[in-house]
Design an enzyme around this catalytic site. Structure first.
Site, short mmCIF file in Angstrom:
data_model
loop_
_atom_site.label_atom_id
_atom_site.label_comp_id
_atom_site.label_asym_id
_atom_site.label_seq_id
_atom_site.Cartn_x
_atom_site.Cartn_y
_atom_site.Cartn_z
N SER B 134 10.25 -31.17 15.11
CA SER B 134 9.71 -30.50 16.30
C SER B 134 10.09 -29.03 16.31
O SER B 134 9.28 -28.17 16.65
CB SER B 134 10.22 -31.17 17.58
N GLU B 176 3.36 -26.76 32.50
CA GLU B 176 4.07 -26.44 33.74
C GLU B 176 4.43 -27.74 34.46
O GLU B 176 3.90 -28.79 34.13
CB GLU B 176 3.18 -25.56 34.63
N TRP B 205 9.20 -28.43 30.00
CA TRP B 205 9.22 -29.21 28.74
C TRP B 205 9.01 -28.28 27.55
O TRP B 205 8.22 -28.60 26.66
CB TRP B 205 8.15 -30.31 28.76
N ARG B 286 -0.57 -30.15 16.13
CA ARG B 286 -0.97 -31.57 16.11
C ARG B 286 -1.20 -32.05 14.69
O ARG B 286 -0.94 -33.20 14.35
CB ARG B 286 -2.26 -31.75 16.92
N ARG B 311 19.95 -59.06 4.97
CA ARG B 311 20.46 -59.85 6.09
C ARG B 311 20.17 -61.34 5.86
O ARG B 311 19.02 -61.73 5.67
CB ARG B 311 19.79 -59.38 7.38
N LEU B 381 15.58 -55.64 12.77
CA LEU B 381 17.00 -55.33 12.66
C LEU B 381 17.85 -56.05 13.71
O LEU B 381 19.08 -55.92 13.71
CB LEU B 381 17.23 -53.82 12.76
N GLY B 382 17.21 -56.80 14.59
CA GLY B 382 17.96 -57.54 15.59
C GLY B 382 18.83 -56.62 16.42
O GLY B 382 18.42 -55.53 16.80
N GLU B 406 1.88 -32.55 22.88
CA GLU B 406 0.79 -32.03 22.04
C GLU B 406 -0.48 -32.85 22.22
O GLU B 406 -1.16 -33.20 21.26
CB GLU B 406 1.20 -32.06 20.56
#
Lengths: 251, 427
Positions: B134, B176, B205, B286, B311, B381-382, B406
């Protein structure tokens, strides 16, 4: 300063190797610029930046080694020489050194830089042989280096610490991985790399007809580590460990 | 496209001369793929469709360089940055040095790379962390691109080289508090006064806001929306960082306040008039996001695949269960589609035939898919799926921001809807 850096394309040392007879199967594993060579390229670039001059990267290998060469050029080296010849496949350390020395000798040079050993063959013999063939001193295992008024001074890494070694240029220098922190290629460097001159030579261009004088008779995996010795500590444990270490000549 | 995890699993410690470990900045040094050529006719779990082979050698070198940078400089600390809510500001000059800032701009100290190369860089950066990607998007595609596209020659000469080097940071103020998807409703005003401009209003933001040396600010003037360059420290301009975010935590997000902020006349971007000014910059960003999301999704898929193979439950790896395999395959479908889509729009952009609604499609599809992949990976992944020990929950939370910023998912839907029906649902 005219600096030549010897580089090699090797199968990615982070992947398990595969053998084809007694030779590495170079098709099976992704080829990379030997990570150890990045330190040599960085050392050459730093010296050229400080003293002026050009860095030439030199390699012997198949046509595909051009990719490793472009990686070195993208870091900032100025030009390349790739010696590529079917007849050189399977060359041993001496044959390799003869080829590289012949390629270096074609132009005036102040310093030849190499890693201490390749990640695949790991003989560590080629730089010393090059120095001998060129008739110049060698300064090896440098973990720190300086060039001043035609003299190369290095800290040569040893088991205990380091030696300070000095020699006049021209010379052959090998660098360890502690000598610097190789730069990332920049995008501009990557985009310029393909336009940098790379001279492609055959053994005949160098006036050489070399053959390996050594043959690899067999390749065997390192023996697996044996079972350790287990002591039940009945109060004499410390003494028995001391005896064990004494027998092993550790203490 | 090989994975970090896969390489990490394969890698034996590299031992240098005399047994010392080869390191770079205290980290393991891993081999640099000179080029990644497929060597066999079998689909690779990590590049199933062989997208790699569609890239030029130069593109692969740029991709590999960013991938290595991410592995060495981003991944080791990404979890910590997220946990502490900390943007790694020390990375900025390094990003500049590589050429990542404004990398597809020609001249002014920028790398001048292709759109595809820029996209690949976004993909690798976001496979590391969305916050870092970002930063690069806002610096390059929003702030620098605004100056390039709409600024005067003096603006370009003054700001672009230091921004490319990472010596100056930019932000982009459009949104805004009461004006998000509908930027035309903005309330920030620009009025002339004695040869200067006076800015009044609030922007919200704003990525990089609190660390920016210059803000590109959009405001309503008498003759329409205009853009202004407002350096940090200008009287009447202040930035307040927004806290309490559960997403994009390794990124600075701020509120910009303009209270009678006086800027000289020549700080207006002369060539921008109307909403097209900011909107065309958003299209640039974008585009990079479509690639970035594909990277975040890939990172989640790779983490889930590696985890599922290791796992063990009920005496066998959970990857051997049909329910898990289905999840993994759905993730694989989505991530490969996303990579192909990103590359396709990238080639179109380089050929100069990419339409804004096509960028909308790529952004919408890839972000939505990446979010699905992240959620599915989280379930594979639990309990470990919610831990910052693994990258998945971090990507999953970050992608919630990407889903909205965006252009929200909804707005992109309506842009595409308008393109195919000729009927606007929002104007």
């Amino acid at each position: 300063m005219n600096i030549t850096v010897c580089i090699k394309q090797v199968p990615d040392p982070n992947q398990p190797y595969k053998l084809s007879g007694t030779r590495l199967d170079r098709e099976a594993v992704q080829p990379v610029l030997d990570p150890g060579d990045e330190f040599g390229v960085e050392a050459g670039l730093k010296l050229a930046e400080a003293h002026g001059g050009e860095v030439t990267v030199l390699s012997m290998g198949p046509a595909k080694a051009m990719e490793a060469m472009r990686r070195a050029l993208s870091m900032g080296a100025h030009k390349g020489i790739l010696v590529s010849d079917e007849a050189l496949a399977g060359a041993d350390a001496q044959a390799t050194a003869q080829v590289l020395a012949a390629a270096i000798k074609r132009n005036p040079f102040d310093l030849v830089i190499a890693g201490t050993e390749s990640a695949d063959g790991s003989t560590g013999a080629v730089p010393a042989m090059i120095a001998e063939l060129l008739g110049v001193p060698q300064a090896t295992f440098a973990k720190q280096l300086e060039v001043k008024e035609g003299t190369l001074t290095i800290h040569r890494q040893t088991q205990e610490g380091y030696d300070v070694v000095e020699c006049a240029l021209p010379a052959v220098l090998t660098v360890t991985s502690g000598v610097n922190e190789p730069r990332y290629p920049t995008f501009k460097g990557i985009m310029q790399a393909k336009n940098k001159p790379v001279e492609q030579l055959s053994a005949a261009d160098l006036g050489l007809s070399v053959a390996a004088s050594q043959q690899v008779a067999a390749v065997n995996p390192a023996p697996a580590r044996g079972q350790g010795e287990i002591f039940e500590d009945d109060g004499t444990g410390a003494a028995r460990i001391a005896d064990f270490l004494k027998n092993a000549k550790v203490i | 496209m090989n994975s970090y995890e896969n390489e990490a699993r394969r890698s034996a410690p590299l031992v240098g001369e005399r047994g010392e470990r080869r390191t770079r900045g205290g980290r393991n040094l891993v081999g640099f793929p000179a080029v990644s050529t497929p060597t066999r006719n079998r689909a690779d779990a990590l590049d199933f469709l062989g997208v790699d082979a569609l890239l030029s050698e130069e593109e692969r070198m740029i991709r590999d360089t960013v991938r290595r940078f991410v592995r060495e400089r981003v991944l080791p600390d990404a979890g910590g940055w997220f946990e502490r809510g900390e943007f790694p500001r020390e990375l900025v000059p390094e990003l500049g040095k590589l050429g990542l800032l404004g990398m597809h701009i020609d001249g002014y100290g920028c790398a001048g790379a292709s759109a595809v190369a820029y996209g690949l860089a976004c993909m690798e950066l976001e496979a590391g962390d969305t916050g870092v990607r970002s930063f690069v998007s806002v610096q390059g595609s929003l702030a620098m691109y605004s100056i390039l596209r709409w600024g005067s020659e003096e603006h370009k000469r003054e700001w672009l080289p230091p921004m490319a080097a990472g010596e100056r940071i930019g932000c982009f103020g459009l949104t805004e508090p009461d004006s998000g998807s509908d930027p035309g409703s903005m309330r920030t005003t620009a009025k002339t006064s004695g040869g200067d401009w006076i800015l009044d209003g609030t922007k919200m933001w704003i990525t990089n806001g609190g660390i920016a040396d210059v803000a590109v600010v959009w405001a309503r003037a008498e003759d329409g929306i205009r853009g202004f360059l407002v350096p940090a420290g200008t009287p009447g301009f202040s930035a307040r960082d927004i806290h309490g975010k559960m997403s994009l935590r390794a990124s600075v997000t701020s509120e910009l306040v303009f209270d009678g902020c006086r800027v000289p006349r020549d700080m207006m971007l002369p060539e921008a008039r109307g909403l097209r000014g900011p909107l065309c910059c958003l299209d640039e960003a974008r585009y990079g996001i479509a690639w970035g999301a594909a990277g975040a999704g890939r990172a989640c898929y790779e983490a889930a695949l590696a985890y599922a193979k290791e796992r063990t439950q009920f005496g066998k790896p959970i990857a051997s269960f049909q329910l898990t395999q289905r999840k993994l395959v759905e993730m694989l479908l989505a991530t490969n589609r996303a990579a192909l889509l990103a590359l396709h729009v990238g080639r179109m952009k380089d050929e100069g035939r990419l339409a804004p609604e096509q960028v909308s499609l790529a952004k919408l599809a890839n972000v939505r898919d990446a979010l699905e992949v992240a959620r599915s990976a989280r379930s594979v992944l639990g309990a470990n799926g919610i831990s910052l020990e693994y990258p998945v929950i971090r990507h999953m939370n970050n992608l919630e921001s990407v889903f909205t910023y965006e252009g929200t998912n909804e707005i992109h839907t309506l842009i595409i809807g308008q393109a195919i029906t000729g009927l606007s649902a929002f104007q």
